[in-house]
Design a protein around this motif. Sequence first.
Motif, PDB file in Angstrom:
ATOM      1  N   VAL A  21       9.740   7.179  -2.928  1.00 50.32           N
ATOM      2  CA  VAL A  21       9.686   6.052  -1.990  1.00 50.32           C
ATOM      3  C   VAL A  21       8.653   5.021  -2.456  1.00 50.32           C
ATOM      4  O   VAL A  21       8.914   3.819  -2.430  1.00 50.32           O
ATOM      5  N   CYS A  22       7.507   5.477  -2.933  1.00 51.12           N
ATOM      6  CA  CYS A  22       6.467   4.555  -3.402  1.00 51.12           C
ATOM      7  C   CYS A  22       6.938   3.771  -4.623  1.00 51.12           C
ATOM      8  O   CYS A  22       6.697   2.566  -4.731  1.00 51.12           O
ATOM      9  N   ASP A  23       7.623   4.447  -5.527  1.00 54.59           N
ATOM     10  CA  ASP A  23       8.195   3.808  -6.710  1.00 54.59           C
ATOM     11  C   ASP A  23       9.185   2.717  -6.289  1.00 54.59           C
ATOM     12  O   ASP A  23       9.093   1.573  -6.737  1.00 54.59           O
ATOM     13  N   GLN A  24      10.113   3.078  -5.402  1.00 51.22           N
ATOM     14  CA  GLN A  24      11.125   2.121  -4.941  1.00 51.22           C
ATOM     15  C   GLN A  24      10.483   0.950  -4.209  1.00 51.22           C
ATOM     16  O   GLN A  24      10.877  -0.206  -4.399  1.00 51.22           O
ATOM     17  N   GLN A  25       9.504   1.232  -3.369  1.00 50.20           N
ATOM     18  CA  GLN A  25       8.827   0.192  -2.602  1.00 50.20           C
ATOM     19  C   GLN A  25       8.135  -0.798  -3.524  1.00 50.20           C
ATOM     20  O   GLN A  25       8.256  -2.016  -3.365  1.00 50.20           O
ATOM     21  N   THR A  26       7.427  -0.288  -4.506  1.00 47.18           N
ATOM     22  CA  THR A  26       6.683  -1.145  -5.438  1.00 47.18           C
ATOM     23  C   THR A  26       7.638  -1.997  -6.267  1.00 47.18           C
ATOM     24  O   THR A  26       7.424  -3.204  -6.432  1.00 47.18           O
ATOM     25  N   ARG A  27       8.712  -1.396  -6.750  1.00 47.05           N
ATOM     26  CA  ARG A  27       9.694  -2.143  -7.530  1.00 47.05           C
ATOM     27  C   ARG A  27      10.359  -3.238  -6.696  1.00 47.05           C
ATOM     28  O   ARG A  27      10.482  -4.376  -7.145  1.00 47.05           O
ATOM     29  N   ARG A  28      10.767  -2.882  -5.489  1.00 46.66           N
ATOM     30  CA  ARG A  28      11.488  -3.855  -4.657  1.00 46.66           C
ATOM     31  C   ARG A  28      10.614  -5.056  -4.305  1.00 46.66           C
ATOM     32  O   ARG A  28      11.046  -6.203  -4.436  1.00 46.66           O
ATOM     33  N   PHE A  29       9.397  -4.802  -3.869  1.00 48.89           N
ATOM     34  CA  PHE A  29       8.528  -5.927  -3.524  1.00 48.89           C
ATOM     35  C   PHE A  29       8.254  -6.810  -4.742  1.00 48.89           C
ATOM     36  O   PHE A  29       8.263  -8.032  -4.634  1.00 48.89           O
ATOM     37  N   VAL A  75       0.844  -1.187   0.000  1.00 43.97           N
ATOM     38  CA  VAL A  75       0.000   0.000   0.000  1.00 43.97           C
ATOM     39  C   VAL A  75       0.884   1.244   0.000  1.00 43.97           C
ATOM     40  O   VAL A  75       1.774   1.375   0.853  1.00 43.97           O
ATOM     41  N   VAL A  76       0.638   2.132  -0.967  1.00 45.62           N
ATOM     42  CA  VAL A  76       1.452   3.339  -1.097  1.00 45.62           C
ATOM     43  C   VAL A  76       0.552   4.570  -1.262  1.00 45.62           C
ATOM     44  O   VAL A  76      -0.541   4.468  -1.813  1.00 45.62           O
ATOM     45  N   PRO A  77       1.030   5.740  -0.803  1.00 48.14           N
ATOM     46  CA  PRO A  77       0.252   6.964  -1.013  1.00 48.14           C
ATOM     47  C   PRO A  77       0.099   7.309  -2.497  1.00 48.14           C
ATOM     48  O   PRO A  77      -0.996   7.623  -2.952  1.00 48.14           O
ATOM     49  N   SER A  78       1.201   7.261  -3.268  1.00 51.04           N
ATOM     50  CA  SER A  78       1.135   7.564  -4.698  1.00 51.04           C
ATOM     51  C   SER A  78       2.337   6.984  -5.423  1.00 51.04           C
ATOM     52  O   SER A  78       3.484   7.218  -5.014  1.00 51.04           O
ATOM     53  N   LEU A  79       2.086   6.266  -6.510  1.00 51.23           N
ATOM     54  CA  LEU A  79       3.180   5.668  -7.289  1.00 51.23           C
ATOM     55  C   LEU A  79       4.113   6.713  -7.887  1.00 51.23           C
ATOM     56  O   LEU A  79       5.249   6.399  -8.229  1.00 51.23           O
ATOM     57  N   ASP A  80       3.656   7.950  -8.008  1.00 50.57           N
ATOM     58  CA  ASP A  80       4.455   9.011  -8.613  1.00 50.57           C
ATOM     59  C   ASP A  80       5.455   9.654  -7.660  1.00 50.57           C
ATOM     60  O   ASP A  80       5.929  10.758  -7.917  1.00 50.57           O
ATOM     61  N   VAL A 127       2.057  -9.905  -5.698  1.00 54.74           N
ATOM     62  CA  VAL A 127       2.178  -8.608  -5.053  1.00 54.74           C
ATOM     63  C   VAL A 127       1.077  -7.731  -5.631  1.00 54.74           C
ATOM     64  O   VAL A 127       0.973  -7.565  -6.848  1.00 54.74           O
ATOM     65  N   ILE A 128       0.256  -7.196  -4.754  1.00 52.60           N
ATOM     66  CA  ILE A 128      -0.855  -6.332  -5.152  1.00 52.60           C
ATOM     67  C   ILE A 128      -0.543  -4.945  -4.612  1.00 52.60           C
ATOM     68  O   ILE A 128      -0.462  -4.759  -3.396  1.00 52.60           O
ATOM     69  N   THR A 129      -0.346  -3.984  -5.505  1.00 54.77           N
ATOM     70  CA  THR A 129      -0.070  -2.620  -5.076  1.00 54.77           C
ATOM     71  C   THR A 129      -1.362  -1.816  -5.153  1.00 54.77           C
ATOM     72  O   THR A 129      -2.015  -1.769  -6.194  1.00 54.77           O
ATOM     73  N   ILE A 130      -1.705  -1.192  -4.031  1.00 57.81           N
ATOM     74  CA  ILE A 130      -2.935  -0.407  -3.952  1.00 57.81           C
ATOM     75  C   ILE A 130      -2.595   1.015  -3.521  1.00 57.81           C
ATOM     76  O   ILE A 130      -1.839   1.223  -2.565  1.00 57.81           O
ATOM     77  N   SER A 131      -3.156   1.975  -4.245  1.00 54.77           N
ATOM     78  CA  SER A 131      -3.017   3.389  -3.883  1.00 54.77           C
ATOM     79  C   SER A 131      -4.317   4.096  -4.245  1.00 54.77           C
ATOM     80  O   SER A 131      -5.195   3.514  -4.873  1.00 54.77           O
ATOM     81  N   ALA A 132      -4.402   5.365  -3.858  1.00 56.86           N
ATOM     82  CA  ALA A 132      -5.567   6.163  -4.229  1.00 56.86           C
ATOM     83  C   ALA A 132      -5.334   6.911  -5.543  1.00 56.86           C
ATOM     84  O   ALA A 132      -6.137   7.756  -5.929  1.00 56.86           O
ATOM     85  N   ASP A 133      -4.238   6.574  -6.247  1.00 57.69           N
ATOM     86  CA  ASP A 133      -4.005   7.150  -7.570  1.00 57.69           C
ATOM     87  C   ASP A 133      -5.142   6.735  -8.501  1.00 57.69           C
ATOM     88  O   ASP A 133      -5.731   5.667  -8.346  1.00 57.69           O
ATOM     89  N   LEU A 134      -5.410   7.551  -9.505  1.00 64.58           N
ATOM     90  CA  LEU A 134      -6.381   7.163 -10.522  1.00 64.58           C
ATOM     91  C   LEU A 134      -5.860   5.954 -11.295  1.00 64.58           C
ATOM     92  O   LEU A 134      -4.641   5.816 -11.483  1.00 64.58           O
ATOM     93  N   PRO A 135      -6.736   5.075 -11.759  1.00 65.91           N
ATOM     94  CA  PRO A 135      -6.288   3.916 -12.533  1.00 65.91           C
ATOM     95  C   PRO A 135      -5.449   4.313 -13.752  1.00 65.91           C
ATOM     96  O   PRO A 135      -4.504   3.626 -14.109  1.00 65.91           O
ATOM     97  N   PHE A 136      -5.774   5.447 -14.357  1.00 64.51           N
ATOM     98  CA  PHE A 136      -5.035   5.904 -15.541  1.00 64.51           C
ATOM     99  C   PHE A 136      -3.587   6.242 -15.186  1.00 64.51           C
ATOM    100  O   PHE A 136      -2.663   5.958 -15.944  1.00 64.51           O
ATOM    101  N   ALA A 137      -3.398   6.874 -14.025  1.00 65.32           N
ATOM    102  CA  ALA A 137      -2.046   7.220 -13.569  1.00 65.32           C
ATOM    103  C   ALA A 137      -1.255   5.949 -13.257  1.00 65.32           C
ATOM    104  O   ALA A 137      -0.065   5.860 -13.560  1.00 65.32           O
ATOM    105  N   GLN A 138      -1.906   4.968 -12.646  1.00 64.79           N
ATOM    106  CA  GLN A 138      -1.229   3.703 -12.356  1.00 64.79           C
ATOM    107  C   GLN A 138      -0.797   3.016 -13.646  1.00 64.79           C
ATOM    108  O   GLN A 138       0.322   2.523 -13.748  1.00 64.79           O
TER     109      GLN A 138
END
Length: 165
Positions: A59-67, A51-56, A79-90
């Motif tokens: 830290v969120c980028d690094q966390q998602t890549r590492r896991f 779970v990350v605040p925003s992929l953009d 690995v399921i990454t969930i954030s409140a980012d819009l689906p388009f941004a993800q």
Amino acid sequence: MTQITFKDSPITLLGEQVTEGTTAPDFSVLANDLSVRTLADFEGKKKLINVVPSLDTGVCDQQTRRFNEEASGIDNAVVITISADLPFAQKRWCAAHGLDNVVTLSDHKDLAFGTAYGVVMEELRLLARSVFVLDTDNKVVYTEVVSEGTNHPDYDKALDALKSI
């Protein structure tokens, strides 16, 4: 209510905290194609919910890549990454980084995941940096809500929990 900090400012978390040993609550989120996804879509898999605040953000980028990199060799794990980012941004983030097999899900619509897992940052309407590891029957075997939102989670503990299932 649990309180954490984000950039050293106090933040209130909404929802009920998920604890180890309990059954993970279901949730309803959006995939990059706007289809609805739930916990049942990953039935029978070991799950690391990242779970990350925003992929953009860095830290969120690094966390998602590492896991995703370190869990890729773990049998029957996702690995399921969930954030409140819009689906388009993800979707754009995945494409820009050449990550075709990363599962990103958006809780933007109604914060159903964040509320069910107790990680909605009330003041920011984002999800708090956290990690949940679930076994194949959705029993919660590991949780971490990072106390300062700009810090990294304990990668080793989360991955060890996933490997031990």
